[in-house]
Design an enzyme around this catalytic site. Structure first.
Site, short mmCIF file in Angstrom:
data_model
loop_
_atom_site.label_atom_id
_atom_site.label_comp_id
_atom_site.label_asym_id
_atom_site.label_seq_id
_atom_site.Cartn_x
_atom_site.Cartn_y
_atom_site.Cartn_z
N CYS A 171 0.64 -1.16 0.06
CA CYS A 171 -0.07 -0.05 0.01
C CYS A 171 0.98 1.21 0.04
CB CYS A 171 -0.95 -0.21 1.25
SG CYS A 171 -0.23 0.15 2.80
N HIS A 216 -3.03 1.47 6.83
CA HIS A 216 -3.32 1.42 5.26
C HIS A 216 -2.94 2.75 4.58
CE1 HIS A 216 -4.42 0.47 1.34
NE2 HIS A 216 -5.61 1.32 1.24
N ASP A 226 -7.13 5.85 -4.02
CA ASP A 226 -6.47 4.78 -3.62
C ASP A 226 -6.17 3.93 -4.41
OD1 ASP A 226 -5.60 2.69 -1.99
OD2 ASP A 226 -6.95 2.43 -0.70
N ASN A 234 -14.60 3.90 9.87
CA ASN A 234 -15.84 4.02 10.58
C ASN A 234 -16.60 2.42 11.18
OD1 ASN A 234 -16.86 6.72 11.24
ND2 ASN A 234 -16.59 6.72 9.09
N ASP A 278 -17.43 -1.10 13.06
CA ASP A 278 -17.13 -1.53 14.56
C ASP A 278 -16.37 -2.90 14.55
OD1 ASP A 278 -18.75 0.66 15.46
OD2 ASP A 278 -20.67 -0.47 15.37
N GLU A 328 -15.96 10.19 18.38
CA GLU A 328 -16.94 9.32 19.05
C GLU A 328 -17.95 9.68 20.31
OE1 GLU A 328 -17.78 5.73 17.46
OE2 GLU A 328 -15.91 6.30 17.31
N GLU A 371 -21.59 12.56 15.24
CA GLU A 371 -20.93 11.25 14.82
C GLU A 371 -21.91 10.26 14.56
OE1 GLU A 371 -19.81 7.03 15.66
OE2 GLU A 371 -20.82 8.48 17.21
#
Length: 732
Positions: free
Chosen positions: A315, A374, A397, A437, A439, A486, A491
């Site tokens: 990357c 990344h 990217d 973002n 979880d 957060e 958010e």
């Protein structure tokens, strides 16, 4: 010149595709109307004898257009800004009776309505946003023009002609490669789509040819310098070749949205014979390991000369090369590093870690991976295709992760749109949103086939997003440009917006998570040096009046930086008894012999600790990655650090390991100081030092860097660098 050339192509497509800057056809030197009477010599009319482009590095054209750093002897200008040319004629020019114009042509099938044939009229006053040429000097037989290009002009290499009108038709100069003119994007022009209004940012994101790329782990951030080398000899032509290789229509090459999207596809070779082949399996036969590269120049020039993809990249290499491509063409760009980056195949905003009932991680069920870091790029541009407010930095990217519209590419996605959850706007915003973002969800897979959510970590993914600071080598935290803090109302609203616009969330974890346990668990890994033993310390804290017994597991894995495990090198289980309101520590020794023979490219070790409380059946889970401290290369110089003066560079490395290093390659680079070079050593024995000397002659003054890397069969990701201040040669 006719607007549409003659063509043998029939049907709906009368004109063949014009998708190669390199392909060309000469314009006729004469376009006569009817027969020329006998005795008439066309050379008696106004004729061009010479064209001067003021294309030296010290000329105002290159200085005013900020193109004086390009190691290229052609005229290089930026669109939307005036430049100067001089035309010499066979006699004095009389504007009352003489008529001429400058013409710019690109590609093989030039058309005025496509912007590939540009007739530039001589006008009394230049008009903003339009092509035009104004006479600013008319002396003897010479005319000097101030030429203004359109801020929407195609970016590429144009052929230049001068056409003169006679009573019998047009006379045109012959094709002359010396008058070829490169036209680039212009961040200094307010009307250009890539306009950037801060001079320090332009200096950094367009003109800086040396950068810093961050890697490592969130708790152990490391950096390495990267030579972008966008001004080096041959790089500009290679960037144009990349677009030719993509068969990108020339008419779209003035649009930074299209150029950056094509670039994101072409920097990887996944489906289009692009620049770099990616490899993440630690096998680099017939190529160069990703960690060995010191910059983009070698990669791009090898791609151009071989016309085949270069092996290998990961990357940060893709991001470094893409940054060179963008900056070289004039698009402001920077490399971004996202720590704990979700690789979410279906963009469902959830990374599932499955546990067996005894607390061990189920490698069979756990398919998602969290990259330790990344790297991608951001490019600065307006987005007229999106609502107001979504211009500015765009995430692009080139690492081949997922397919987008049939090709491996990503972006440009508005960073502002990603932050606010507006993932409906092109291109690939849902994927970028998920990268920062998602979880982290721990799920126990029961033997009866049911799944129970044990814990949800909503703060792990996208923990820190950084780039190089302006004017220095330090780190700039840009996390708040991608996401709100957060727990903020904004958010929650951004997440709801993303879900409304199609982002998926497989499990509803609200209210499913078990109540907070009476016992907490943390663990730390002491500084781990390559080839040395170190300790992992696990701490349990009982916050209740109850007595608890705990069965815990520690798993140590050799991992790729992508979070994918290669080999479990350490496995240990133990039981602990926790008295009420007490804490207890468990130390686990990790010996060098357990991990050394399994190491991968970057020396990442990943530890996973799970614990089950027997009395409550609660499961505790924590994970942590570390990167081993690796020895560095030393670079020294002697001699005058001055433009045009010889300077001796010494590269030195000592093998600190107990084993002999085999097939050692050292790479050395320094834009403006020396061309990239390589040196091979068959072996370096334990505690042995090798030296390599090179003589160089700097050609660029100011702050410069020398960058070195070393790779071998068993040790990689070894770097060194040296800052230099190169003095100008004194004038006599």
């Amino acid at each position: 010149m006719s607007d549409t050339p003659a063509s043998t192509f029939g049907g709906r497509r009368a004109v063949p595709p014009n998708n190669s800057n390199a392909a060309e056809v000469d314009l006729p030197t004469e376009e006569l109307q009817g027969l020329v009477p006998r005795g008439v010599n066309l050379k008696d009319y106004l004729n061009v004898t010479a064209v001067h482009l003021f294309k030296e590095r010290w000329d105002s054209n290159k200085i005013d257009h900020h193109t004086d750093k390009y190691d290229n002897n052609k005229l290089i200008v930026r669109r939307g800004q005036t430049f100067y040319i001089q035309i010499d004629f066979n006699r004095p020019y009389d504007p009352r009776k003489d008529l001429f114009r400058v013409e710019y042509v690109i590609g093989r099938y030039p058309q005025e309505n496509k912007g590939t044939y540009i007739p530039v009229p001589v006008v009394k006053e230049l008009q903003s946003g339009k092509w035009g040429a104004k006479v600013i000097m008319n002396e003897d037989r010479s005319v000097r023009l101030s030429v203004q290009s359109s801020p929407e002009c195609i970016v590429g290499k144009f052929r230049m002609y001068v056409a003169v009108w006679t009573p019998y038709g047009i006379l045109r100069t012959r094709r002359d490669p010396e008058t070829d003119t490169y036209i680039l994007f212009n961040p200094w022009c307010e009307e250009d789509a890539v306009y950037l209004d801060d001079e320090k940012e332009r200096e950094e994101y367009v003109l800086n040819d040396i950068g810093v790329i961050f890697y490592g782990d969130f708790k152990d951030i490391k950096s390495r310098s990267w030579s972008y080398g966008q001004f080096e000899d041959g790089i500009l032509d290679t960037c144009l070749y990349v677009m030719d290789k993509a068969e990108m229509d020339l008419s779209g090459r003035g649009n930074p949205i299209k150029v950056s999207r094509v670039g994101s596809a072409m920097v990887n070779a996944k489906d289009d014979e692009g620049v770099l082949v990616g490899s993440w399996d630690n096998v680099y036969a017939y190529g160069i390991p990703p960690s060995a590269w010191t910059g983009s120049v070698d990669i791009l020039l090898e791609y151009r000369s071989s016309e085949t993809p270069v092996r290998y990249g990961q990357c940060w290499v893709f991001a470094g090369v893409f940054n060179t491509f963008l900056r070289c063409l004039g698009i402001p760009a920077r490399v971004i590093t996202n720590y704990f980056s979700a690789h979410d195949n279906d963009a469902n905003l959830q990374m599932d870690i499955f546990l067996e009932e005894d607390g061990n991680v189920s490698s069979k069920l756990t398919k998602d991976s969290v990259w330790n870091y990344h790297c991608w790029n951001e490019a600065w541009m307006t987005r007229p295709d999106l609502p107001v407010g979504f211009g500015g930095w765009q995430a692009v990217d080139s690492t081949p992760q997922e397919n987008s519209d049939g090709m491996y590419r990503c972006g440009p996605a508005s960073v502002q749109a990603v932050k606010h959850g507006h993932v409906c706007f092109q291109f690939d915003a849902p994927f970028v949103f998920a990268e920062v973002n998602s979880d982290l969800v721990y799920i126990t897979a029961k033997q009866d086939g049911t799944h129970v959510v044990e814990a949800v970590d909503a703060t792990h993914i996208g923990k820190l997003i950084v780039t190089k600071q302006i004017g220095g080598d330090g780190m700039q935290d840009i996390t708040d440009t991608y996401k709100f803090q957060e727990g903020q109302e904004e958010e929650r609203l951004a997440l709801e917006t993303a879900l409304m616009y199609g982002a998926k969330k497989t499990l509803n974890t609200e209210g499913v998570v078990k109540s907070r346990s009476d016992v907490t668990m943390n663990f730390d890994v002491e500084n781990a040096v390559l080839g040395k033993d170190f300790k992992v310390t696990i701490t349990f804290q009982n916050n209740s009046s109850n007595l608890y017994t705990i069965l815990a597991y520690l798993s140590g894995n050799i991992t790729f930086y992508t979070g994918v495990s290669k080999k479990e090198f350490k496995k240990e289980s133990f039981e602990e008894t926790l008295d009420p309101f007490s804490s207890k520590k468990k130390e686990v020794l990790v010996r060098a012999g357990e991990y050394m023979s399994h190491l991968l490219e970057q020396g990442f070790l990943h530890f996973f600790v799970t614990a089950r409380i027997n009395e409550s059946r609660d499961v505790l889970a924590k994970q942590k990655s570390i990167i081993l401290t690796i020895p560095k290369i030393t670079i020294k110089v002697r001699g005058a650090a001055m433009v045009g003066s010889d300077m001796v560079v010494t590269v030195e490395f000592t093998n600190p390991l107990k084993e002999t290093l085999q097939n050692v390659w050292i790479h050395l680079d320094g834009p403006g100081v020396m061309r990239p070079k390589r040196k091979v050593f068959r072996e370096i024995r334990p505690n042995t030092t090798v030296q390599w000397e090179e003589v160089c002659r700097p050609w660029v003054s100011g702050h410069r860097k020398l960058i070195a890397s070393m790779t071998s069969d068993s040790l990689r990701h070894v770097y060194g660098e040296l800052d230099l201040q190169i003095q100008r040669r004194p004038t006599m």
